[in-house]
Design a protein around this motif. Sequence first.
Motif: not given
Length: 269
Positions: A51-72
């Motif tokens: 649900a969070v991932d879909a919300f971010l995708t809808k609003h053209k933000k980085q996906t949850v997975n993209s944010v994960i990969n900024t850290i590791f």
Amino acid sequence: MKHIPAVTCTRAWLDAASYLQTQPDHRDYNLVLEITDPMSLPPEEKQIYGAVDAFLTKHKKQTVNSVINTIFPASFYARYGPKDVIANYGKIARKVRGHPDNRRWGTYAYRIMTARKDAKNQDFVPLQVIIEKLQAQLKNTSTLRAAYELNLIDPMVDIPIYEADLDKDNTIGGPCLSHLSFKLKHDHRLMLTAFYRSHYYVQRALGNLFGLAWLQDYVAKNVGIKSAELICISSMAIVESDRSWGQPEVESLLKRCRKFVGAAAPAVT
């Protein structure tokens, strides 16, 4: 200060975001999450992630997975296992640094997993130094439990998440994650504490928590021990609005997520 204990990253995020929604300006200070099983993602909580991932995708933000990969780089970890992540990440580091989203200050993964120079002009990788320190200490009969800091105190052993020479002019838009601290518990399980100067719970926090969990798991497996708690301290945490969404949309998202796990809305405090 608000302490929120939880078993999983998703539940910690949901409980914290729901709490913040009840606070003035949807924010609070010195928010502490204590997660006992950071790598766990039960089936019902996968719906929260989705649900969070879909919300971010809808609003053209980085996906949850993209944010994960900024850290590791979790995708590298899954592909190469615990031994070869740093070497393989080094092969794409220049490309990561050159991405338009990263040109200003890079990513946390870039800062902790790429080689830099020490005082003797020798190359070292900050995260590898931490792993080697832990490995060495675990061979001793008297093990140091609190000597594994990732910030800018000592360039030989610390990871400069915040670097004054690069970041001093960034009033906003710079690194929000300021410090990482690994600790060995009495049973030699590995605890990770992360400190955020500010934390945006809609766009970043869920991906941040999973990224930290992957990082903690990676270090523990390289050292040959198990993970303990993941602690996340946010000096300032906010459930933020954006140009493309307001608080009613955020509340709708949180309401759906609470329904997935049968959680009640928190009382306004």
